[in-house]
Motif scaffolding. Structure first.
Motif, short mmCIF file in Angstrom:
data_model
loop_
_atom_site.label_atom_id
_atom_site.label_comp_id
_atom_site.label_asym_id
_atom_site.label_seq_id
_atom_site.Cartn_x
_atom_site.Cartn_y
_atom_site.Cartn_z
N VAL A 247 36.76 28.46 41.86
CA VAL A 247 38.03 28.73 41.16
C VAL A 247 37.75 29.35 40.08
O VAL A 247 38.39 30.46 39.59
CB VAL A 247 38.74 27.43 40.94
N LEU A 248 36.74 29.23 39.18
CA LEU A 248 36.37 29.73 37.90
C LEU A 248 35.90 31.17 38.19
O LEU A 248 36.32 32.16 37.61
CB LEU A 248 35.25 28.89 37.24
N HIS A 249 35.03 31.30 39.24
CA HIS A 249 34.53 32.57 39.83
C HIS A 249 35.81 33.52 40.26
O HIS A 249 35.92 34.70 39.82
CB HIS A 249 33.58 32.61 40.94
N PHE A 250 36.67 32.68 40.98
CA PHE A 250 37.98 33.58 41.43
C PHE A 250 38.80 34.21 40.37
O PHE A 250 39.43 35.51 40.53
CB PHE A 250 38.67 32.64 42.38
N LEU A 251 38.82 33.20 39.39
CA LEU A 251 39.89 33.58 38.10
C LEU A 251 39.17 34.27 37.05
O LEU A 251 40.16 34.94 36.15
CB LEU A 251 40.62 32.32 37.72
N VAL A 252 38.05 34.44 36.99
CA VAL A 252 37.30 35.07 35.95
C VAL A 252 36.69 36.53 36.30
O VAL A 252 37.06 37.46 35.68
CB VAL A 252 36.12 34.12 35.37
N ARG A 253 35.87 36.43 37.41
CA ARG A 253 35.19 37.53 37.54
C ARG A 253 35.21 38.33 38.83
O ARG A 253 34.72 39.38 39.21
CB ARG A 253 33.79 37.42 37.30
N ASN B 115 40.34 39.97 43.21
CA ASN B 115 41.69 39.27 42.75
C ASN B 115 42.32 39.91 41.61
O ASN B 115 41.78 40.04 40.46
CB ASN B 115 41.32 38.00 42.33
N SER B 116 43.31 40.58 41.85
CA SER B 116 44.07 41.39 40.75
C SER B 116 44.44 40.58 39.48
O SER B 116 44.84 41.14 38.63
CB SER B 116 45.25 42.29 41.29
N ALA B 117 44.60 39.23 39.56
CA ALA B 117 44.88 38.42 38.36
C ALA B 117 43.90 37.93 37.67
O ALA B 117 43.89 37.00 36.94
CB ALA B 117 46.07 37.23 38.92
N SER B 118 42.59 38.12 38.13
CA SER B 118 41.57 37.44 37.41
C SER B 118 41.42 38.20 36.09
O SER B 118 41.89 39.18 35.84
CB SER B 118 40.17 37.82 38.15
N ILE B 119 40.70 37.50 35.22
CA ILE B 119 40.45 38.00 33.72
C ILE B 119 39.87 39.47 33.76
O ILE B 119 40.47 40.15 33.04
CB ILE B 119 39.76 36.91 32.91
N VAL B 120 38.77 39.64 34.48
CA VAL B 120 38.25 40.79 34.38
C VAL B 120 39.06 42.05 35.15
O VAL B 120 39.02 42.89 34.46
CB VAL B 120 36.77 40.83 35.18
N SER B 121 39.80 41.55 36.21
CA SER B 121 40.62 42.58 36.55
C SER B 121 41.95 42.95 35.73
O SER B 121 42.23 44.16 35.42
CB SER B 121 41.25 42.11 37.92
N CYS B 122 42.40 41.86 35.09
CA CYS B 122 43.48 42.01 34.11
C CYS B 122 43.17 43.10 33.05
O CYS B 122 43.75 44.03 32.47
CB CYS B 122 44.06 40.67 33.32
N LEU B 123 41.85 42.63 32.28
CA LEU B 123 41.22 43.59 31.04
C LEU B 123 41.11 44.90 31.77
O LEU B 123 41.07 45.92 30.96
CB LEU B 123 39.96 42.92 30.70
N ARG B 124 40.40 45.21 32.78
CA ARG B 124 40.36 46.38 33.31
C ARG B 124 41.82 47.25 33.44
O ARG B 124 41.64 48.42 33.14
CB ARG B 124 39.73 46.32 34.81
N SER B 125 42.54 46.58 33.92
CA SER B 125 43.96 47.14 34.11
C SER B 125 44.54 47.58 32.72
O SER B 125 45.41 48.33 32.60
CB SER B 125 44.87 46.33 34.80
#
Length: 318
Positions: free
Chosen positions: A71-77, A81-91
């Motif tokens: 879950v941590l991998h899925f939601l962080v990096r 997953n467009s809602a992960s932290i890395v995806s959000c910061l990229r967007s």
């Protein structure tokens, strides 16, 4: 303002807020996972994390079981997953780059530096070494982004669209967090016999919920008493002086909508104002008596509809 510019600004701020909210949620979930608990209870806790963001189907498409590390991998990096932290910061950075001329140098450099630094941290294993410190870093970068925006941007339409995106996202997230956490507690109460550890269990549950929105110290200052579900709900829903409450968020949404209003936004303003009025004059005992889950479900539907109306009136058609 061009609708395309407004669209980039609106979503830039939403993605930053979403990254921060995800970091807050994961920080509390990670800390709680360190406490003694049965494997089944731990799995339900991480399922709840996915439920808050409505990501259970997306997660299940990639993983056959719910575990903390996955879950941590899925939601962080996880970039899929467009809602992960890395995806959000990229967007957020991509939207900032698209309207670089509208932003001050400080705002642009903050977003660009955040994106560059998150890549370095993940590549060098900073997240795996200390997840808690990584989550604090994400929150700090979000605070910096808002502070630089408020301190350097001209308070014109661009600024108001940034604020509009931030507080619409915050209202949505606080409502989701409350709904899932209260729903989970109801299942705990009705699905098992409660023993002598009830008080301790409840303290950890509610204090974790409060810490996830930086409200633990605020609760102590306002109520000066034991933590109760009714007061937690009241604080996070109906207190205008609580920065992440539903009422405070909607006050900002209505105020900024009024400042960017155009000929076709009257109905959107009316809906936002009515939602604000419903919160402003609500009583927590009445909400709990009629059902918190039903109230929050309806609130989320109205917030999502409001987001669609804002897109229709001001932004690039989806």
């Amino acid at each position: 303002m061009l609708s395309r510019t407004a669209d980039h600004l609106f979503w830039m701020s939403r993605y930053v807020e979403r990254a921060e909210n995800t970091a807050r949620l994961l920080s509390v979930a990670y800390d709680t996972s360190m406490l003694p608990q049965a494997p089944g209870q731990a799995r339900k806790a991480w399922q709840g994390v996915l439920s808050i963001s409505e990501l259970v189907p997306a997660y299940q498409a990639l993983h056959d079981e719910v575990t903390r590390d996955k879950v941590l991998h899925f939601l962080v990096r996880d970039e899929s997953n467009s809602a992960s932290i890395v995806s959000c910061l990229r967007s957020a950075r991509e939207n900032a780059r698209a309207v670089r001329g509208t932003l001050t140098t400080e705002v642009w450099e903050t977003h660009n530096q955040t994106w560059l630094e998150v890549g370095r941290q993940l590549d060098h294993g900073a997240f795996e070494r200390d997840p808690a410190q990584f989550f604090e870093w994400v929150k700090d970068r979000s605070h910096l982004s808002r502070g630089v925006t408020q301190g350097t941007m001209l308070q014109d339409e661009a600024y108001h669209f940034l604020r509009l995106g931030t507080f619409l996202e915050r209202a949505d997230n606080t409502a989701r967090l409350l709904d899932v956490k209260f729903h989970a507690l109801e299942r705990e109460y009705h699905g098992s016999a409660r023993g002598n550890g009830d008080v301790q269990f409840d303290f950890y549950h509610w204090s974790a919920l409060l810490r996830s929105v930086s409200a633990f110290e605020v609760y102590r200052k306002v109520y000066r008493d034991v933590i109760t579900p009714e007061r937690v709900a009241e604080l996070l829903m109906l207190r205008a002086d609580m920065p992440r409450s539903l009422l405070a968020s909607m006050q900002e949404v209505v105020a900024n909508l009024a400042l960017v209003a155009n000929e076709q936004s009257g109905e959107t303003q009316r809906k936002a104002g009515r939602l604000l009025a419903d919160l402003r004059y609500a009583r927590i005992d009445e909400i709990l008596a009629t059902g918190l889950h039903a109230y929050l479900t309806q609130f989320l539907e109205r917030v999502n509809a409001l987001g669609a109306d804002i897109s229709r009136d001001f932004l690039v058609p989806s």
